[in-house]
Scaffold this motif. Structure first.
Motif, PDB file in Angstrom:
ATOM      1  N   GLY A   1      33.555  43.518  38.333  1.00 49.72           N
ATOM      2  CA  GLY A   1      33.921  44.930  38.345  1.00 49.72           C
ATOM      3  C   GLY A   1      34.787  45.306  39.534  1.00 49.72           C
ATOM      4  O   GLY A   1      34.724  44.695  40.593  1.00 49.72           O
ATOM      5  N   LYS A   2      35.583  46.316  39.334  1.00 53.81           N
ATOM      6  CA  LYS A   2      36.466  46.839  40.375  1.00 53.81           C
ATOM      7  C   LYS A   2      35.844  48.093  40.995  1.00 53.81           C
ATOM      8  O   LYS A   2      35.013  48.756  40.376  1.00 53.81           O
ATOM      9  N   LYS A   3      36.294  48.418  42.187  1.00 49.35           N
ATOM     10  CA  LYS A   3      35.832  49.611  42.892  1.00 49.35           C
ATOM     11  C   LYS A   3      36.927  50.676  42.767  1.00 49.35           C
ATOM     12  O   LYS A   3      38.046  50.469  43.224  1.00 49.35           O
ATOM     13  N   ILE A   4      36.564  51.805  42.130  1.00 44.54           N
ATOM     14  CA  ILE A   4      37.540  52.843  41.826  1.00 44.54           C
ATOM     15  C   ILE A   4      37.271  54.092  42.660  1.00 44.54           C
ATOM     16  O   ILE A   4      36.188  54.672  42.590  1.00 44.54           O
TER      17      ILE A   4
ATOM     18  N   LEU B   1      42.694  47.381  34.723  1.00 44.70           N
ATOM     19  CA  LEU B   1      41.554  46.974  35.545  1.00 44.70           C
ATOM     20  C   LEU B   1      41.083  45.553  35.227  1.00 44.70           C
ATOM     21  O   LEU B   1      40.268  44.996  35.954  1.00 44.70           O
ATOM     22  N   GLN B   2      41.619  44.952  34.150  1.00 41.01           N
ATOM     23  CA  GLN B   2      41.182  43.599  33.753  1.00 41.01           C
ATOM     24  C   GLN B   2      41.679  42.553  34.733  1.00 41.01           C
ATOM     25  O   GLN B   2      42.693  42.653  35.339  1.00 41.01           O
TER      26      GLN B   2
ATOM     27  N   GLU C   1      44.360  52.414  28.339  1.00 35.19           N
ATOM     28  CA  GLU C   1      45.398  51.824  29.195  1.00 35.19           C
ATOM     29  C   GLU C   1      44.899  51.613  30.631  1.00 35.19           C
ATOM     30  O   GLU C   1      45.274  50.638  31.276  1.00 35.19           O
ATOM     31  N   SER C   2      44.047  52.507  31.108  1.00 30.68           N
ATOM     32  CA  SER C   2      43.461  52.335  32.449  1.00 30.68           C
ATOM     33  C   SER C   2      42.624  51.067  32.497  1.00 30.68           C
ATOM     34  O   SER C   2      42.737  50.271  33.427  1.00 30.68           O
TER      35      SER C   2
END
Length: 171
Positions: free
Chosen positions: A2-5, A170-171, A165-166
């Protein structure tokens, strides 16, 4: 992984433009960090549906600690762009080439950060001329992706395409 948004948000945010992307990002395994002036503060959406606890003060937020940035619409972006700390954070994010997601009035922060020059983007129809004056190539489409970095949409009706699209970036 996971990414940090980072999410720049304050009172009078358009509720669904915050809640729906945040839900989609969390369901995909990403972490959300709400940023405003004061950590621990509670901010509310303009319809009262979103009640948001602030996780981080803008004074402590550093671009290098985040993988992406969400700027939901409503009156929130216009309020935040009066504060140079938020404008600089957005500018630094765009300069870093990390993903930035802005919906409806969200691009107002990008306009003030002078970060739309040469970008293809969209936003709510009332800020179209402002975006064009800022150097953006405006498209009246449900979602516009520019330079594999910037994802913009016009209204809450565009949220499914905006989220799609967001999440791709993030992938």
């Amino acid at each position: 992984m996971g990414k940090k948004i980072a999410v720049l948000v304050t009172d009078m945010v358009e509720d669904s433009e915050y809640t729906e992307p945040v839900k989609a990002y969390k369901e995909a395994g990403h972490e959300i960090v709400n940023i405003e002036k004061e950590k621990g503060k509670t901010v509310k959406g303009k319809h009262g549906d979103a009640v948001i606890t602030i996780d981080e003060s803008i004074d402590n937020a550093k671009v290098e600690n985040y993988d992406a940035l969400l700027i939901p619409g409503g009156f929130s972006p216009d309020i935040l762009r009066a504060d140079d700390r938020f404008v600089q954070f957005v500018k630094d994010f765009m300069d870093s080439k990390k993903p930035v997601f802005a919906i409806c009035h969200g691009p107002q922060l990008l306009i003030t950060a002078k970060a739309l020059e040469g970008k293809t983007a969209t936003g709510y129809k009332s800020i179209r001329v402002d975006m064009e004056y800022a150097g953006a190539h405006y498209k009246d489409e449900e979602v516009v992706v520019s330079d594999n970095q910037l994802v913009t949409s016009r209204t809450p009706d565009d949220i499914p395409a905006f989220n799609r699209e967001s999440l791709k970036l993030l992938q």
